[in-house]
Scaffold this motif. Sequence first.
Motif, PDB file in Angstrom:
ATOM      1  N   VAL A   4       1.284 -24.270  10.888  1.00 50.90           N
ATOM      2  CA  VAL A   4       1.202 -23.456   9.669  1.00 50.90           C
ATOM      3  C   VAL A   4       1.344 -24.340   8.440  1.00 50.90           C
ATOM      4  CG1 VAL A   4       2.341 -21.631   8.352  1.00 50.90           C
ATOM      5  CG2 VAL A   4       2.004 -21.355  10.798  1.00 50.90           C
ATOM      6  N   MET A   5       2.286 -25.280   8.462  1.00 48.37           N
ATOM      7  CA  MET A   5       2.498 -26.194   7.333  1.00 48.37           C
ATOM      8  C   MET A   5       1.264 -27.070   7.113  1.00 48.37           C
ATOM      9  SD  MET A   5       5.211 -25.465   5.804  1.00 48.37           S
ATOM     10  CE  MET A   5       5.466 -26.880   4.753  1.00 48.37           C
ATOM     11  N   ASN A   6       0.657 -27.555   8.201  1.00 47.69           N
ATOM     12  CA  ASN A   6      -0.557 -28.357   8.066  1.00 47.69           C
ATOM     13  C   ASN A   6      -1.689 -27.533   7.468  1.00 47.69           C
ATOM     14  OD1 ASN A   6       0.542 -30.727   9.021  1.00 47.69           O
ATOM     15  ND2 ASN A   6      -0.095 -30.362  11.137  1.00 47.69           N
ATOM     16  N   ASP A   7      -1.811 -26.269   7.901  1.00 48.39           N
ATOM     17  CA  ASP A   7      -2.844 -25.390   7.338  1.00 48.39           C
ATOM     18  C   ASP A   7      -2.620 -25.164   5.853  1.00 48.39           C
ATOM     19  OD1 ASP A   7      -4.033 -25.194   9.808  1.00 48.39           O
ATOM     20  OD2 ASP A   7      -3.258 -23.181  10.251  1.00 48.39           O
ATOM     21  N   VAL A   8      -1.372 -24.922   5.473  1.00 45.47           N
ATOM     22  CA  VAL A   8      -1.042 -24.708   4.057  1.00 45.47           C
ATOM     23  C   VAL A   8      -1.304 -25.985   3.265  1.00 45.47           C
ATOM     24  CG1 VAL A   8       0.858 -24.254   2.444  1.00 45.47           C
ATOM     25  CG2 VAL A   8       0.617 -22.870   4.509  1.00 45.47           C
ATOM     26  N   ALA A   9      -0.893 -27.122   3.793  1.00 47.62           N
ATOM     27  CA  ALA A   9      -1.105 -28.402   3.102  1.00 47.62           C
ATOM     28  C   ALA A   9      -2.596 -28.691   2.964  1.00 47.62           C
ATOM     29  CB  ALA A   9      -0.406 -29.531   3.860  1.00 47.62           C
ATOM     30  N   ASN A  10      -3.362 -28.459   4.016  1.00 44.33           N
ATOM     31  CA  ASN A  10      -4.813 -28.686   3.949  1.00 44.33           C
ATOM     32  C   ASN A  10      -5.468 -27.739   2.947  1.00 44.33           C
ATOM     33  OD1 ASN A  10      -4.854 -30.786   5.786  1.00 44.33           O
ATOM     34  ND2 ASN A  10      -5.166 -29.431   7.548  1.00 44.33           N
ATOM     35  N   HIS A  11      -5.031 -26.488   2.936  1.00 40.74           N
ATOM     36  CA  HIS A  11      -5.575 -25.513   1.986  1.00 40.74           C
ATOM     37  C   HIS A  11      -5.233 -25.926   0.552  1.00 40.74           C
ATOM     38  CE1 HIS A  11      -7.243 -21.725   0.732  1.00 40.74           C
ATOM     39  NE2 HIS A  11      -6.138 -21.432   0.063  1.00 40.74           N
ATOM     40  N   ALA A  12      -4.007 -26.375   0.333  1.00 41.42           N
ATOM     41  CA  ALA A  12      -3.588 -26.817  -1.002  1.00 41.42           C
ATOM     42  C   ALA A  12      -4.402 -28.030  -1.452  1.00 41.42           C
ATOM     43  CB  ALA A  12      -2.097 -27.138  -0.998  1.00 41.42           C
ATOM     44  N   LYS A  13      -4.623 -28.985  -0.543  1.00 39.31           N
ATOM     45  CA  LYS A  13      -5.442 -30.161  -0.876  1.00 39.31           C
ATOM     46  C   LYS A  13      -6.868 -29.747  -1.234  1.00 39.31           C
ATOM     47  CE  LYS A  13      -2.962 -33.506   1.951  1.00 39.31           C
ATOM     48  NZ  LYS A  13      -2.989 -34.334   3.165  1.00 39.31           N
ATOM     49  N   HIS A  14      -7.412 -28.809  -0.469  1.00 37.40           N
ATOM     50  CA  HIS A  14      -8.768 -28.319  -0.732  1.00 37.40           C
ATOM     51  C   HIS A  14      -8.841 -27.657  -2.115  1.00 37.40           C
ATOM     52  CE1 HIS A  14     -12.711 -26.599  -0.069  1.00 37.40           C
ATOM     53  NE2 HIS A  14     -12.218 -25.411  -0.405  1.00 37.40           N
ATOM     54  N   LEU A  15      -7.872 -26.804  -2.432  1.00 36.69           N
ATOM     55  CA  LEU A  15      -7.862 -26.141  -3.737  1.00 36.69           C
ATOM     56  C   LEU A  15      -7.710 -27.139  -4.869  1.00 36.69           C
ATOM     57  CD1 LEU A  15      -5.724 -22.942  -3.048  1.00 36.69           C
ATOM     58  CD2 LEU A  15      -8.181 -23.079  -3.480  1.00 36.69           C
ATOM     59  N   LEU A  16      -6.850 -28.129  -4.697  1.00 37.35           N
ATOM     60  CA  LEU A  16      -6.657 -29.157  -5.709  1.00 37.35           C
ATOM     61  C   LEU A  16      -7.936 -29.951  -5.924  1.00 37.35           C
ATOM     62  CD1 LEU A  16      -4.674 -30.448  -7.639  1.00 37.35           C
ATOM     63  CD2 LEU A  16      -3.951 -31.968  -5.804  1.00 37.35           C
ATOM     64  N   ASN A  17      -8.629 -30.264  -4.850  1.00 40.18           N
ATOM     65  CA  ASN A  17      -9.891 -30.994  -4.957  1.00 40.18           C
ATOM     66  C   ASN A  17     -10.956 -30.153  -5.650  1.00 40.18           C
ATOM     67  OD1 ASN A  17     -11.536 -33.283  -4.532  1.00 40.18           O
ATOM     68  ND2 ASN A  17     -12.511 -32.236  -2.804  1.00 40.18           N
ATOM     69  N   GLN A  18     -10.960 -28.845  -5.397  1.00 39.72           N
ATOM     70  CA  GLN A  18     -11.940 -27.946  -6.005  1.00 39.72           C
ATOM     71  C   GLN A  18     -11.666 -27.737  -7.498  1.00 39.72           C
ATOM     72  OE1 GLN A  18     -14.639 -26.204  -4.671  1.00 39.72           O
ATOM     73  NE2 GLN A  18     -14.450 -27.547  -2.924  1.00 39.72           N
ATOM     74  N   SER A  19     -10.389 -27.744  -7.888  1.00 40.61           N
ATOM     75  CA  SER A  19     -10.077 -27.524  -9.294  1.00 40.61           C
ATOM     76  C   SER A  19     -10.614 -28.696 -10.101  1.00 40.61           C
ATOM     77  CB  SER A  19      -8.574 -27.362  -9.502  1.00 40.61           C
ATOM     78  OG  SER A  19      -7.904 -28.576  -9.286  1.00 40.61           O
ATOM     79  N   GLY A  20     -11.158 -28.387 -11.209  1.00 40.52           N
ATOM     80  CA  GLY A  20     -11.738 -29.430 -12.042  1.00 40.52           C
ATOM     81  C   GLY A  20     -13.139 -29.809 -11.645  1.00 40.52           C
ATOM     82  N   GLN A  21     -13.714 -29.122 -10.670  1.00 37.59           N
ATOM     83  CA  GLN A  21     -15.059 -29.432 -10.213  1.00 37.59           C
ATOM     84  C   GLN A  21     -15.942 -28.199 -10.422  1.00 37.59           C
ATOM     85  OE1 GLN A  21     -15.167 -30.995  -6.267  1.00 37.59           O
ATOM     86  NE2 GLN A  21     -17.257 -31.714  -6.466  1.00 37.59           N
ATOM     87  N   PRO A  22     -16.559 -28.108 -11.609  1.00 36.09           N
ATOM     88  CA  PRO A  22     -17.376 -26.917 -11.888  1.00 36.09           C
ATOM     89  C   PRO A  22     -18.638 -26.884 -11.042  1.00 36.09           C
ATOM     90  CG  PRO A  22     -17.629 -28.539 -13.626  1.00 36.09           C
ATOM     91  CD  PRO A  22     -16.567 -29.063 -12.698  1.00 36.09           C
ATOM     92  N   LYS A  23     -19.124 -25.682 -10.796  1.00 32.65           N
ATOM     93  CA  LYS A  23     -20.414 -25.512 -10.122  1.00 32.65           C
ATOM     94  C   LYS A  23     -21.487 -25.510 -11.201  1.00 32.65           C
ATOM     95  CE  LYS A  23     -18.833 -22.931  -6.135  1.00 32.65           C
ATOM     96  NZ  LYS A  23     -17.458 -22.543  -6.281  1.00 32.65           N
ATOM     97  N   ARG A  24     -22.480 -26.376 -11.032  1.00 37.21           N
ATOM     98  CA  ARG A  24     -23.586 -26.439 -11.997  1.00 37.21           C
ATOM     99  C   ARG A  24     -24.621 -25.379 -11.677  1.00 37.21           C
ATOM    100  NH1 ARG A  24     -24.123 -31.507 -14.885  1.00 37.21           N
ATOM    101  NH2 ARG A  24     -22.723 -33.055 -14.003  1.00 37.21           N
ATOM    102  N   ARG A  25     -25.308 -24.954 -12.700  1.00 35.30           N
ATOM    103  CA  ARG A  25     -26.459 -24.069 -12.507  1.00 35.30           C
ATOM    104  C   ARG A  25     -27.567 -24.888 -11.846  1.00 35.30           C
ATOM    105  NH1 ARG A  25     -26.096 -19.451 -15.478  1.00 35.30           N
ATOM    106  NH2 ARG A  25     -24.384 -19.418 -16.964  1.00 35.30           N
ATOM    107  N   ALA A  26     -28.418 -24.237 -11.081  1.00 40.88           N
ATOM    108  CA  ALA A  26     -29.529 -24.936 -10.423  1.00 40.88           C
ATOM    109  C   ALA A  26     -30.422 -25.605 -11.462  1.00 40.88           C
ATOM    110  CB  ALA A  26     -30.329 -23.958  -9.567  1.00 40.88           C
ATOM    111  N   VAL A  27     -30.641 -24.921 -12.575  1.00 42.43           N
ATOM    112  CA  VAL A  27     -31.436 -25.471 -13.684  1.00 42.43           C
ATOM    113  C   VAL A  27     -30.583 -25.362 -14.943  1.00 42.43           C
ATOM    114  CG1 VAL A  27     -33.537 -25.247 -15.044  1.00 42.43           C
ATOM    115  CG2 VAL A  27     -33.589 -24.739 -12.602  1.00 42.43           C
ATOM    116  N   PRO A  28     -30.122 -26.496 -15.488  1.00 38.33           N
ATOM    117  CA  PRO A  28     -29.317 -26.447 -16.705  1.00 38.33           C
ATOM    118  C   PRO A  28     -30.099 -25.799 -17.855  1.00 38.33           C
ATOM    119  CG  PRO A  28     -29.249 -28.633 -15.747  1.00 38.33           C
ATOM    120  CD  PRO A  28     -30.302 -27.859 -15.016  1.00 38.33           C
ATOM    121  N   ARG A  29     -29.390 -25.004 -18.649  1.00 37.88           N
ATOM    122  CA  ARG A  29     -30.034 -24.310 -19.762  1.00 37.88           C
ATOM    123  C   ARG A  29     -29.619 -24.941 -21.087  1.00 37.88           C
ATOM    124  NH1 ARG A  29     -27.782 -18.439 -19.086  1.00 37.88           N
ATOM    125  NH2 ARG A  29     -25.953 -19.677 -19.561  1.00 37.88           N
TER     126      ARG A  29
END
Length: 131
Positions: A4-29
């Motif tokens: 459970v702790m490994n799952d929580v730690a992995n989930h936290a790492k994933h969320l931290l990595n995702q934060s600050g990483q915006p999704k770009r539009r397929a075609v910038p406007r």
Amino acid sequence: MGTVMNDVANHAKHLLNQSGQPKRRAVPRVSPLLNLAEHEMVGPVGGQIASWHLLGHRVEEPPVVLVHGWEDDTRLWSPLIDLLSQRGRSVGAFDLPGHGHSDGDRCSLELAADAILALQARFGPFSGAAT
């Protein structure tokens, strides 16, 4: 309990990595009026931001800088750009780091602030800002 702790730690790492990483539009406007503006990449190589400088006829007044929100772009500002242009005001607009036409795949408050400072260094002081 360890699994459970490994799952929580992995989930936290994933969320931290995702934060600050915006999704770009397929075609910038880009806001349509900015197609008539001076366009250039500003900042250090590899971390450049796409910027547009639309000169108004009241060139003695510093431009207004427009800062879009998370996962957005300059198209958001189309009505305001039109209004400012009609009133003769100059406009500085840009894509945040990791957004639109700008370099990178990450954005943070520090990178956003650096982008605004790079614009100010290039175009001089701003008379106002919209965010």
